[in-house]
Write a protein that holds these residues in place. Structure first.
Motif, mmCIF file in Angstrom:
data_model
loop_
_atom_site.group_PDB
_atom_site.id
_atom_site.type_symbol
_atom_site.label_atom_id
_atom_site.label_comp_id
_atom_site.label_asym_id
_atom_site.label_seq_id
_atom_site.Cartn_x
_atom_site.Cartn_y
_atom_site.Cartn_z
ATOM 1 N N ASN A 1 48.482 -33.860 -69.166
ATOM 2 C CA ASN A 1 48.395 -33.262 -68.073
ATOM 3 C C ASN A 1 49.144 -31.944 -68.084
ATOM 4 O O ASN A 1 50.335 -31.939 -68.438
ATOM 5 C CB ASN A 1 48.804 -34.338 -66.746
ATOM 6 N N ASP A 2 48.431 -30.871 -67.641
ATOM 7 C CA ASP A 2 49.092 -29.751 -67.781
ATOM 8 C C ASP A 2 49.651 -29.011 -66.380
ATOM 9 O O ASP A 2 50.001 -28.019 -66.257
ATOM 10 C CB ASP A 2 48.222 -28.712 -68.448
ATOM 11 N N ASN A 3 49.510 -29.758 -65.416
ATOM 12 C CA ASN A 3 50.008 -29.711 -64.038
ATOM 13 C C ASN A 3 51.013 -30.427 -63.625
ATOM 14 O O ASN A 3 50.905 -31.637 -63.420
ATOM 15 C CB ASN A 3 48.812 -29.766 -62.948
ATOM 16 N N MET A 4 52.335 -30.026 -63.700
ATOM 17 C CA MET A 4 53.378 -30.594 -63.728
ATOM 18 C C MET A 4 53.796 -30.909 -61.984
ATOM 19 O O MET A 4 54.476 -31.630 -61.641
ATOM 20 C CB MET A 4 54.843 -29.952 -64.090
ATOM 21 N N PHE A 5 53.027 -30.320 -61.198
ATOM 22 C CA PHE A 5 52.850 -30.397 -59.807
ATOM 23 C C PHE A 5 51.922 -31.602 -59.004
ATOM 24 O O PHE A 5 51.897 -31.785 -57.859
ATOM 25 C CB PHE A 5 52.732 -29.180 -58.973
ATOM 26 N N GLN A 6 51.045 -31.804 -59.964
ATOM 27 C CA GLN A 6 49.966 -32.962 -59.608
ATOM 28 C C GLN A 6 49.871 -34.183 -60.465
ATOM 29 O O GLN A 6 49.688 -34.036 -61.702
ATOM 30 C CB GLN A 6 48.703 -32.331 -59.390
ATOM 31 N N GLU A 7 50.158 -35.278 -59.958
ATOM 32 C CA GLU A 7 50.098 -36.296 -60.822
ATOM 33 C C GLU A 7 48.502 -36.760 -61.244
ATOM 34 O O GLU A 7 47.423 -36.313 -60.422
ATOM 35 C CB GLU A 7 50.218 -37.697 -59.716
ATOM 36 N N LYS A 8 48.324 -37.163 -62.451
ATOM 37 C CA LYS A 8 47.014 -37.581 -62.916
ATOM 38 C C LYS A 8 47.127 -38.963 -63.151
ATOM 39 O O LYS A 8 47.667 -39.489 -64.363
ATOM 40 C CB LYS A 8 46.885 -36.623 -64.160
#
Length: 447
Positions: free
Chosen positions: A171-178
């Motif tokens: 996951n490259d988005n630290m603000f959105q859980e994957k």
């Protein structure tokens, strides 16, 4: 030279040697720290699944049960959607003549299905198609962000399953859980694909100019050493019931070279001229070998088959790891790797029903039933209009003349029969057909 001077030189040399050693050690420490940082960025699959299990409170004998307060809150929120589409990445995969336009429609359906996501990245391809990293065999620069719809043509999934699953889940988005990735795999019967591929490229004028410039028989290599045959061997040539045999690649190449520029009048012909002016069976054979052995400009029949096997291996790997951690098998919508295989045939014969099945898989209860039905109804209407108007990508019921002024669309059934009866094509494509049918059946297809 004096003894004192000699000692000074030796002392200086010793100091330099010690300094170099210190620098080497420091470099190793920095590299070690960097490696640890990389490992933190891409955790092991076991860690990814463990984190996923903890986040979602999947019950396990060694884990605490949810509190009565949590259960009461859940009961009071029964009317709210339980699925968050922004917590999953979406990957829509297609191949040549298996749904380029359809993949864009599916992407638009997902955007229209929910007001708050997922959204499209608006790219033709998320990463470079038919390309991969030299060392891993995984697609280059493949990062699938959660809440984003990624459309991708002909991905090279030639890497080890353990590596591929980590690439899919990172996951490259630290603000959105994957929580995972939903993969929609568009496939097609290989006999139908082969005939449609030839007819499409034999049109005048050709819709794609590359058929005028390539040599269909000269082997295309990645990194000057990797052929498509080498890369699909682990998925298509191994196991109790292999799709292909080792000498099939050589046999396919022989079919190609026996047809390409062998006649006196054809010495200067392009690939495209062959497709138009050879007799239909020979032209189809030449086009089909290109779609099976050429890795960069073609090869999508074998690539599709290999990816069907690889995606199944991914799901089996998740099951194995859950079993090793003594965690019960999840509900389908709770899996980290979710795969739905859909066929072109479904969307041509049952466009509304196929669209509804896709939306149920992709969006669950995040999209109201009436919204899904509306989207499916509109798609059926638009598809019927495309067929009636004669869209260039839909070759059914069109008149396409070859160089002998024969309407080759009328020969579809005859040519599929030719491939089925062919000793080589019939066996290999027949095995791939069964692979496609098994994948569709696993996904609940009615076709």
């Amino acid at each position: 030279m004096t003894m004192r001077h000699s000692k000074s030189i030796k002392a200086a040399a010793a100091i330099i040697a010690i300094s170099l050693a210190c620098l080497s050690i420091a470099s190793l420490l920095v590299q070690s720290a960097a490696n640890k940082h990389v490992m933190k960025e891409i955790p092991t699959l076991h860690n990814l699944i463990e984190q996923h299990l903890r986040r979602n409170l999947i019950r396990h004998p060694n884990r605490k049960q949810a509190t009565s307060e949590q259960e009461e809150t859940s009961t009071n929120n029964d009317d709210a959607a339980s699925f968050d589409p922004n917590s999953y990445a979406y990957l829509i995969i297609h191949y040549h003549k298996t749904g380029h336009h359809l993949s864009r429609s599916l992407r638009d359906f997902l955007v229209a299905g929910t007001p708050d996501g997922p959204v499209s990245n608006n790219r033709e391809n998320t990463f470079q198609h038919r390309m991969h990293e030299e060392n891993t065999g995984c697609p280059q620069a493949m990062t699938l962000s959660p809440g984003i719809i990624h459309v991708q043509a002909a991905p090279n999934f030639f890497c080890d399953t353990n590596i591929l699953v980590e690439y899919l889940l990172r996951n490259d988005n630290m603000f959105q859980e994957k929580k995972g990735v939903k993969i929609i795999h568009l496939v097609r019967n290989p006999f139908s694909l082969a005939v449609s591929n030839w007819i499409y490229h034999a049109q005048y004028p050709t819709p794609e100019l590359w058929v005028k410039s390539i040599d269909p028989c000269t082997e295309e290599l990645w990194f000057d050493r990797q052929s498509l045959g080498d890369l699909v061997r682990p998925t298509l040539l191994l196991g109790d019931d292999p799709v292909m045999q080792y000498d099939d690649f050589e046999s396919l190449h022989r079919v190609c070279t026996e047809l390409y520029r062998t006649r006196d009048e054809a010495k200067e012909w392009s690939f495209y001229t062959h497709l138009r002016h050879l007799d239909p069976q020979s032209a189809l054979s030449l086009a089909t070998t290109h779609m099976m052995i050429q890795g960069k400009s073609g090869g999508d029949i074998l690539r599709m088959a290999s990816n069907i096997v690889k995606l199944k291996q991914l799901q089996q790997l998740e099951d194995q790891i859950r079993l090793s951690q003594h965690v019960p098998s999840p509900e389908p919508h709770e899996r980290m790797i979710q795969v739905m295989t859909l066929s072109m045939q479904e969307f041509t014969e049952h466009p509304k029903a196929a669209t509804l099945r896709f939306l149920d898989f992709a969006l669950g209860d995040a999209s109201p039933p009436e919204v899904k039905v509306g989207i499916a109804r509109e798609y059926k209407k638009s598809y019927d209009e495309k067929v009636k108007k004669g869209d260039e990508h839909i070759t059914n019921d069109k008149e396409i003349m070859n160089g002998q002024q024969e309407n080759i669309v009328e020969k579809k059934e005859e040519l599929e029969g030719y491939l089925r009866e062919h000793e080589l094509f019939g066996r290999v494509l027949g095995n791939i057909e069964r692979l496609v049918q098994d994948a569709l059946r696993d996904s609940g297809s009615a076709t």
